[in-house]
Design a protein around this motif. Sequence first.
Motif, PDB file in Angstrom:
ATOM      1  N   LEU A 171     -15.898  -6.622 -29.527  1.00 19.35           N
ATOM      2  CA  LEU A 171     -15.563  -5.223 -29.799  1.00 19.35           C
ATOM      3  C   LEU A 171     -14.179  -5.109 -30.432  1.00 19.35           C
ATOM      4  CD1 LEU A 171     -16.879  -3.359 -26.623  1.00 19.35           C
ATOM      5  CD2 LEU A 171     -17.524  -2.824 -28.973  1.00 19.35           C
ATOM      6  N   VAL A 172     -13.215  -5.816 -29.871  1.00 21.88           N
ATOM      7  CA  VAL A 172     -11.860  -5.766 -30.410  1.00 21.88           C
ATOM      8  C   VAL A 172     -11.831  -6.305 -31.832  1.00 21.88           C
ATOM      9  CG1 VAL A 172      -9.507  -6.640 -30.185  1.00 21.88           C
ATOM     10  CG2 VAL A 172     -10.742  -5.882 -28.149  1.00 21.88           C
ATOM     11  N   SER A 173     -12.522  -7.403 -32.085  1.00 22.20           N
ATOM     12  CA  SER A 173     -12.548  -7.987 -33.426  1.00 22.20           C
ATOM     13  C   SER A 173     -13.149  -7.021 -34.436  1.00 22.20           C
ATOM     14  CB  SER A 173     -13.351  -9.292 -33.418  1.00 22.20           C
ATOM     15  OG  SER A 173     -12.734 -10.270 -32.605  1.00 22.20           O
ATOM     16  N   THR A 174     -14.213  -6.335 -34.036  1.00 25.22           N
ATOM     17  CA  THR A 174     -14.862  -5.367 -34.927  1.00 25.22           C
ATOM     18  C   THR A 174     -13.928  -4.216 -35.255  1.00 25.22           C
ATOM     19  OG1 THR A 174     -17.044  -5.909 -34.025  1.00 25.22           O
ATOM     20  CG2 THR A 174     -16.836  -3.801 -35.175  1.00 25.22           C
ATOM     21  N   TYR A 175     -13.247  -3.711 -34.234  1.00 22.33           N
ATOM     22  CA  TYR A 175     -12.318  -2.602 -34.419  1.00 22.33           C
ATOM     23  C   TYR A 175     -11.142  -3.006 -35.302  1.00 22.33           C
ATOM     24  CZ  TYR A 175      -8.456   0.524 -33.259  1.00 22.33           C
ATOM     25  OH  TYR A 175      -7.367   1.363 -33.341  1.00 22.33           O
ATOM     26  N   LEU A 176     -10.555  -4.177 -35.025  1.00 15.58           N
ATOM     27  CA  LEU A 176      -9.391  -4.622 -35.799  1.00 15.58           C
ATOM     28  C   LEU A 176      -9.749  -4.834 -37.266  1.00 15.58           C
ATOM     29  CD1 LEU A 176      -7.624  -7.142 -33.381  1.00 15.58           C
ATOM     30  CD2 LEU A 176      -7.165  -4.701 -33.722  1.00 15.58           C
ATOM     31  N   GLU A 177     -10.917  -5.359 -37.528  1.00 19.83           N
ATOM     32  CA  GLU A 177     -11.352  -5.543 -38.919  1.00 19.83           C
ATOM     33  C   GLU A 177     -11.468  -4.193 -39.625  1.00 19.83           C
ATOM     34  OE1 GLU A 177     -15.101  -7.474 -41.452  1.00 19.83           O
ATOM     35  OE2 GLU A 177     -15.068  -7.585 -39.268  1.00 19.83           O
ATOM     36  N   LYS A 178     -11.976  -3.200 -38.905  1.00 20.90           N
ATOM     37  CA  LYS A 178     -12.135  -1.862 -39.475  1.00 20.90           C
ATOM     38  C   LYS A 178     -10.786  -1.234 -39.809  1.00 20.90           C
ATOM     39  CE  LYS A 178     -14.199   2.048 -40.526  1.00 20.90           C
ATOM     40  NZ  LYS A 178     -15.126   2.193 -41.676  1.00 20.90           N
ATOM     41  N   ILE A 179      -9.855  -1.238 -38.863  1.00 22.28           N
ATOM     42  CA  ILE A 179      -8.585  -0.545 -39.108  1.00 22.28           C
ATOM     43  C   ILE A 179      -7.719  -1.297 -40.110  1.00 22.28           C
ATOM     44  CG2 ILE A 179      -8.605   0.621 -36.868  1.00 22.28           C
ATOM     45  CD1 ILE A 179      -6.442  -1.408 -35.977  1.00 22.28           C
ATOM     46  N   LYS A 180      -7.869  -2.609 -40.146  1.00 16.08           N
ATOM     47  CA  LYS A 180      -7.128  -3.375 -41.148  1.00 16.08           C
ATOM     48  C   LYS A 180      -7.604  -2.995 -42.540  1.00 16.08           C
ATOM     49  CE  LYS A 180      -5.668  -8.056 -42.386  1.00 16.08           C
ATOM     50  NZ  LYS A 180      -5.756  -9.503 -42.044  1.00 16.08           N
ATOM     51  N   GLY A 181      -8.909  -2.785 -42.679  1.00 16.87           N
ATOM     52  CA  GLY A 181      -9.464  -2.345 -43.951  1.00 16.87           C
ATOM     53  C   GLY A 181      -9.003  -0.960 -44.345  1.00 16.87           C
ATOM     54  N   LEU A 182      -8.579  -0.165 -43.366  1.00 17.94           N
ATOM     55  CA  LEU A 182      -8.071   1.182 -43.627  1.00 17.94           C
ATOM     56  C   LEU A 182      -6.565   1.187 -43.865  1.00 17.94           C
ATOM     57  CD1 LEU A 182     -10.135   3.169 -40.949  1.00 17.94           C
ATOM     58  CD2 LEU A 182     -10.486   3.160 -43.429  1.00 17.94           C
ATOM     59  N   GLY A 183      -5.949   0.019 -43.813  1.00 16.94           N
ATOM     60  CA  GLY A 183      -4.527  -0.080 -44.130  1.00 16.94           C
ATOM     61  C   GLY A 183      -3.589  -0.210 -42.956  1.00 16.94           C
ATOM     62  N   ALA A 184      -4.103  -0.272 -41.731  1.00 19.24           N
ATOM     63  CA  ALA A 184      -3.226  -0.410 -40.569  1.00 19.24           C
ATOM     64  C   ALA A 184      -2.568  -1.788 -40.570  1.00 19.24           C
ATOM     65  CB  ALA A 184      -4.012  -0.205 -39.285  1.00 19.24           C
ATOM     66  N   THR A 185      -1.276  -1.823 -40.307  1.00 15.53           N
ATOM     67  CA  THR A 185      -0.530  -3.083 -40.304  1.00 15.53           C
ATOM     68  C   THR A 185      -0.347  -3.655 -38.901  1.00 15.53           C
ATOM     69  OG1 THR A 185       1.522  -1.812 -40.213  1.00 15.53           O
ATOM     70  CG2 THR A 185       0.734  -2.489 -42.390  1.00 15.53           C
ATOM     71  N   GLY A 186      -0.692  -2.864 -37.897  1.00 15.36           N
ATOM     72  CA  GLY A 186      -0.546  -3.317 -36.524  1.00 15.36           C
ATOM     73  C   GLY A 186      -1.197  -2.328 -35.575  1.00 15.36           C
ATOM     74  N   VAL A 187      -1.383  -2.745 -34.328  1.00 16.71           N
ATOM     75  CA  VAL A 187      -2.060  -1.910 -33.332  1.00 16.71           C
ATOM     76  C   VAL A 187      -1.340  -2.059 -31.998  1.00 16.71           C
ATOM     77  CG1 VAL A 187      -3.666  -3.788 -32.789  1.00 16.71           C
ATOM     78  CG2 VAL A 187      -4.293  -1.425 -32.236  1.00 16.71           C
ATOM     79  N   HIS A 188      -1.344  -0.982 -31.211  1.00 23.64           N
ATOM     80  CA  HIS A 188      -0.764  -1.035 -29.875  1.00 23.64           C
ATOM     81  C   HIS A 188      -1.732  -0.449 -28.863  1.00 23.64           C
ATOM     82  CE1 HIS A 188       0.297   3.137 -31.022  1.00 23.64           C
ATOM     83  NE2 HIS A 188       0.302   3.384 -29.719  1.00 23.64           N
ATOM     84  N   LEU A 189      -1.502  -0.742 -27.620  1.00 30.98           N
ATOM     85  CA  LEU A 189      -2.305  -0.172 -26.537  1.00 30.98           C
ATOM     86  C   LEU A 189      -1.477  -0.112 -25.278  1.00 30.98           C
ATOM     87  CD1 LEU A 189      -3.383  -2.572 -24.345  1.00 30.98           C
ATOM     88  CD2 LEU A 189      -4.564  -3.308 -26.408  1.00 30.98           C
ATOM     89  N   GLY A 190      -1.808   0.850 -24.416  1.00 27.74           N
ATOM     90  CA  GLY A 190      -1.147   0.977 -23.129  1.00 27.74           C
ATOM     91  C   GLY A 190      -2.100   0.589 -22.020  1.00 27.74           C
ATOM     92  N   MET A 191      -1.569   0.020 -20.960  1.00 24.88           N
ATOM     93  CA  MET A 191      -2.410  -0.369 -19.828  1.00 24.88           C
ATOM     94  C   MET A 191      -1.578  -0.349 -18.546  1.00 24.88           C
ATOM     95  SD  MET A 191      -2.677  -4.500 -20.190  1.00 24.88           S
ATOM     96  CE  MET A 191      -2.915  -4.619 -18.420  1.00 24.88           C
ATOM     97  N   VAL A 192      -2.254  -0.271 -17.423  1.00 26.33           N
ATOM     98  CA  VAL A 192      -1.579  -0.298 -16.129  1.00 26.33           C
ATOM     99  C   VAL A 192      -0.918  -1.656 -15.956  1.00 26.33           C
ATOM    100  CG1 VAL A 192      -1.883  -0.135 -13.636  1.00 26.33           C
ATOM    101  CG2 VAL A 192      -3.212   1.347 -15.154  1.00 26.33           C
TER     102      VAL A 192
END
Length: 235
Positions: A171-192
Amino acid sequence: MSQPFIRPYESRDFDACLNVFYVTIDPGLDFEPARTLGSYNWYRPYVSLTPSTCFVLDSGTGDAVGYIIGTSSTKDFVKKWREEFIPSVKLDDATLPTASPKTDQGEEGNTDLVPTPDAAKDEIVKFCRKGVFEPEGLLHEESPELLEMYPAHLHIDILPTHTGKGYGTNLVSTYLEKIKGLGATGVHLGMVAENIKARRFYERLGFRLFDEVMDGGVSEEKGRTGNAIWLVKSL
Protein backbone atom coordinates in the motif's frame (compact mmCIF):
# COMPACT_ATOMS: atom_id res chain seq x y z
CA MET A 1 -10.16 -18.27 -4.04
CA SER A 2 -9.40 -14.67 -4.99
CA GLN A 3 -6.37 -13.05 -3.38
CA PRO A 4 -6.36 -9.57 -1.82
CA PHE A 5 -5.08 -6.84 -4.10
CA ILE A 6 -4.61 -3.07 -4.12
CA ARG A 7 -6.76 -0.78 -6.23
CA PRO A 8 -7.79 2.90 -6.32
CA TYR A 9 -10.38 4.02 -3.81
CA GLU A 10 -13.95 4.26 -5.13
CA SER A 11 -16.96 5.97 -3.58
CA ARG A 12 -18.54 2.56 -2.95
CA ASP A 13 -15.71 1.85 -0.51
CA PHE A 14 -16.71 4.61 1.90
CA ASP A 15 -18.56 2.51 4.49
CA ALA A 16 -16.12 -0.40 4.42
CA CYS A 17 -13.15 1.92 4.86
CA LEU A 18 -14.94 3.81 7.64
CA ASN A 19 -15.35 0.46 9.38
CA VAL A 20 -11.61 -0.15 9.00
CA PHE A 21 -10.99 3.24 10.62
CA TYR A 22 -13.21 2.40 13.59
CA VAL A 23 -11.85 -1.12 14.07
CA THR A 24 -8.24 0.08 14.04
CA ILE A 25 -8.69 3.34 15.94
CA ASP A 26 -6.19 4.15 18.68
CA PRO A 27 -7.50 2.88 22.05
CA GLY A 28 -7.23 6.40 23.46
CA LEU A 29 -9.87 7.57 20.98
CA ASP A 30 -12.13 4.54 21.21
CA PHE A 31 -15.11 6.22 22.83
CA GLU A 32 -17.84 8.49 21.57
CA PRO A 33 -17.90 11.19 20.45
CA ALA A 34 -14.13 10.98 19.91
CA ARG A 35 -14.55 8.09 17.46
CA THR A 36 -16.91 10.03 15.23
CA LEU A 37 -14.87 13.22 15.49
CA GLY A 38 -11.76 11.24 14.71
CA SER A 39 -13.26 10.08 11.44
CA TYR A 40 -13.72 13.74 10.49
CA ASN A 41 -10.03 14.34 11.18
CA TRP A 42 -8.27 11.28 9.80
CA TYR A 43 -10.60 9.65 7.29
CA ARG A 44 -13.52 11.54 5.75
CA PRO A 45 -11.65 14.62 4.41
CA TYR A 46 -9.19 12.46 2.48
CA VAL A 47 -11.63 10.27 0.59
CA SER A 48 -13.80 13.33 -0.03
CA LEU A 49 -11.15 15.82 -1.18
CA THR A 50 -8.29 13.71 -2.56
CA PRO A 51 -9.70 10.35 -3.67
CA SER A 52 -7.14 10.08 -6.47
CA THR A 53 -4.37 9.62 -3.89
CA CYS A 54 -6.31 7.07 -1.85
CA PHE A 55 -6.00 3.31 -2.33
CA VAL A 56 -7.72 0.31 -0.76
CA LEU A 57 -6.73 -3.24 -0.01
CA ASP A 58 -9.48 -5.28 -1.64
CA SER A 59 -10.24 -8.62 0.03
CA GLY A 60 -10.50 -10.20 -3.41
CA THR A 61 -14.28 -10.11 -3.32
CA GLY A 62 -14.77 -6.36 -3.65
CA ASP A 63 -14.67 -5.45 0.04
CA ALA A 64 -12.09 -3.00 1.38
CA VAL A 65 -10.15 -4.47 4.32
CA GLY A 66 -7.53 -1.75 4.48
CA TYR A 67 -6.56 1.57 2.98
CA ILE A 68 -3.91 4.21 2.55
CA ILE A 69 -5.19 7.77 2.25
CA GLY A 70 -3.30 10.99 1.83
CA THR A 71 -2.41 13.96 -0.30
CA SER A 72 0.55 14.98 -2.44
CA SER A 73 0.33 18.59 -1.20
CA THR A 74 -0.65 19.28 2.40
CA LYS A 75 -0.96 23.03 1.74
CA ASP A 76 -3.44 22.51 -1.11
CA PHE A 77 -5.28 19.91 0.96
CA VAL A 78 -5.75 22.29 3.90
CA LYS A 79 -7.09 24.96 1.55
CA LYS A 80 -9.65 22.52 0.11
CA TRP A 81 -10.52 21.31 3.63
CA ARG A 82 -11.42 24.85 4.70
CA GLU A 83 -13.20 25.85 1.50
CA GLU A 84 -14.96 22.60 0.61
CA PHE A 85 -15.01 20.14 3.51
CA ILE A 86 -15.89 22.35 6.47
CA PRO A 87 -19.04 23.76 4.82
CA SER A 88 -20.26 20.18 4.35
CA VAL A 89 -19.84 19.28 8.03
CA LYS A 90 -22.94 19.46 10.17
CA LEU A 91 -22.25 20.18 13.82
CA ASP A 92 -24.34 17.26 15.06
CA ASP A 93 -22.57 14.91 12.65
CA ALA A 94 -19.19 15.98 13.96
CA THR A 95 -19.90 15.84 17.68
CA LEU A 96 -22.34 13.01 18.31
CA PRO A 97 -22.05 9.24 18.26
CA THR A 98 -23.49 7.48 15.23
CA ALA A 99 -26.03 5.80 17.52
CA SER A 100 -28.81 7.81 19.13
CA PRO A 101 -27.56 9.26 22.43
CA LYS A 102 -29.50 9.00 25.67
CA THR A 103 -30.29 11.73 28.15
CA ASP A 104 -29.93 11.32 31.89
CA GLN A 105 -33.61 10.40 31.91
CA GLY A 106 -33.00 7.60 29.41
CA GLU A 107 -34.75 9.35 26.53
CA GLU A 108 -33.32 8.70 23.07
CA GLY A 109 -32.83 11.14 20.24
CA ASN A 110 -31.50 14.11 22.20
CA THR A 111 -29.06 16.08 20.04
CA ASP A 112 -27.00 17.51 22.91
CA LEU A 113 -23.43 16.31 23.26
CA VAL A 114 -23.27 13.41 25.68
CA PRO A 115 -20.93 14.47 28.51
CA THR A 116 -17.83 12.37 29.01
CA PRO A 117 -17.11 11.15 32.53
CA ASP A 118 -13.62 12.52 33.06
CA ALA A 119 -11.56 15.57 32.17
CA ALA A 120 -9.03 13.61 30.11
CA LYS A 121 -11.72 12.44 27.70
CA ASP A 122 -13.17 15.94 27.53
CA GLU A 123 -9.76 17.26 26.43
CA ILE A 124 -9.51 14.57 23.75
CA VAL A 125 -12.94 15.52 22.42
CA LYS A 126 -11.97 19.22 22.34
CA PHE A 127 -8.76 18.37 20.51
CA CYS A 128 -10.58 16.27 17.91
CA ARG A 129 -13.31 18.84 17.38
CA LYS A 130 -10.72 21.60 16.93
CA GLY A 131 -8.99 19.54 14.27
CA VAL A 132 -12.17 19.31 12.21
CA PHE A 133 -12.67 23.06 12.01
CA GLU A 134 -9.04 24.21 12.16
CA PRO A 135 -7.16 22.10 9.60
CA GLU A 136 -4.32 24.64 9.56
CA GLY A 137 -2.74 22.55 12.29
CA LEU A 138 -1.61 20.24 9.48
CA LEU A 139 0.63 23.01 8.16
CA HIS A 140 3.10 22.72 11.07
CA GLU A 141 3.76 26.45 11.01
CA GLU A 142 6.15 26.04 13.96
CA SER A 143 8.35 23.88 11.72
CA PRO A 144 8.01 25.21 8.15
CA GLU A 145 10.87 23.03 6.90
CA LEU A 146 8.68 19.96 7.38
CA LEU A 147 6.27 20.88 4.60
CA GLU A 148 8.95 22.45 2.45
CA MET A 149 10.89 19.21 2.31
CA TYR A 150 8.09 16.68 2.82
CA PRO A 151 4.86 18.24 1.43
CA ALA A 152 2.80 15.06 1.23
CA HIS A 153 1.31 13.13 4.14
CA LEU A 154 -0.56 9.88 4.66
CA HIS A 155 -2.62 7.62 6.93
CA ILE A 156 -2.78 3.84 6.64
CA ASP A 157 -5.01 1.30 8.40
CA ILE A 158 -5.55 -2.41 7.79
CA LEU A 159 -7.89 -4.82 9.52
CA PRO A 160 -6.10 -7.21 11.93
CA THR A 161 -7.08 -10.16 9.73
CA HIS A 162 -4.85 -8.82 6.95
CA THR A 163 -1.84 -7.43 8.82
CA GLY A 164 1.61 -9.03 8.82
CA LYS A 165 1.25 -10.26 5.26
CA GLY A 166 3.07 -7.57 3.33
CA TYR A 167 -0.02 -5.63 2.29
CA GLY A 168 1.01 -2.55 4.26
CA THR A 169 4.31 -2.36 2.41
CA ASN A 170 2.52 -2.68 -0.92
CA LEU A 171 0.00 0.00 0.00
CA VAL A 172 2.76 2.44 0.92
CA SER A 173 4.68 1.67 -2.28
CA THR A 174 1.57 2.26 -4.39
CA TYR A 175 0.84 5.56 -2.67
CA LEU A 176 4.43 6.82 -2.88
CA GLU A 177 4.61 6.03 -6.59
CA LYS A 178 1.40 8.00 -7.13
CA ILE A 179 2.42 11.13 -5.24
CA LYS A 180 5.90 11.11 -6.72
CA GLY A 181 4.27 11.17 -10.14
CA LEU A 182 2.30 14.22 -9.00
CA GLY A 183 5.50 16.05 -8.10
CA ALA A 184 5.81 15.45 -4.36
CA THR A 185 9.44 15.54 -3.22
CA GLY A 186 8.85 14.00 0.19
CA VAL A 187 6.21 12.67 2.58
CA HIS A 188 5.60 12.85 6.32
CA LEU A 189 3.34 11.11 8.79
CA GLY A 190 2.45 11.39 12.45
CA MET A 191 2.07 8.47 14.83
CA VAL A 192 1.77 7.74 18.54
CA ALA A 193 5.27 7.78 19.96
CA GLU A 194 4.75 4.63 22.00
CA ASN A 195 3.75 2.53 18.96
CA ILE A 196 7.15 0.89 18.52
CA LYS A 197 5.84 -1.78 16.14
CA ALA A 198 4.46 0.80 13.72
CA ARG A 199 7.62 2.85 13.88
CA ARG A 200 9.74 -0.16 12.97
CA PHE A 201 7.43 -0.83 10.02
CA TYR A 202 7.91 2.67 8.66
CA GLU A 203 11.64 2.66 9.30
CA ARG A 204 11.98 -0.53 7.25
CA LEU A 205 10.39 1.42 4.39
CA GLY A 206 12.95 4.22 4.65
CA PHE A 207 11.14 6.66 6.94
CA ARG A 208 13.12 8.39 9.68
CA LEU A 209 12.45 10.79 12.53
CA PHE A 210 12.17 14.43 11.42
CA ASP A 211 15.50 16.01 12.35
CA GLU A 212 14.20 19.08 14.18
CA VAL A 213 12.77 19.93 17.60
CA MET A 214 9.18 20.85 16.76
CA ASP A 215 7.55 21.93 20.00
CA GLY A 216 9.69 24.89 20.95
CA GLY A 217 11.98 22.72 23.02
CA VAL A 218 9.30 21.47 25.42
CA SER A 219 10.04 17.81 24.73
CA GLU A 220 13.73 18.41 23.95
CA GLU A 221 13.27 15.66 21.36
CA LYS A 222 13.58 15.90 17.59
CA GLY A 223 10.47 15.11 15.61
CA ARG A 224 8.13 15.09 18.61
CA THR A 225 5.02 17.07 19.52
CA GLY A 226 3.15 15.95 22.63
CA ASN A 227 2.66 12.18 22.50
CA ALA A 228 3.21 12.09 18.71
CA ILE A 229 6.33 11.70 16.61
CA TRP A 230 6.75 12.73 12.98
CA LEU A 231 8.50 10.51 10.46
CA VAL A 232 9.66 11.65 7.02
CA LYS A 233 10.90 10.18 3.75
CA SER A 234 12.39 11.87 0.67
CA LEU A 235 11.14 10.77 -2.74
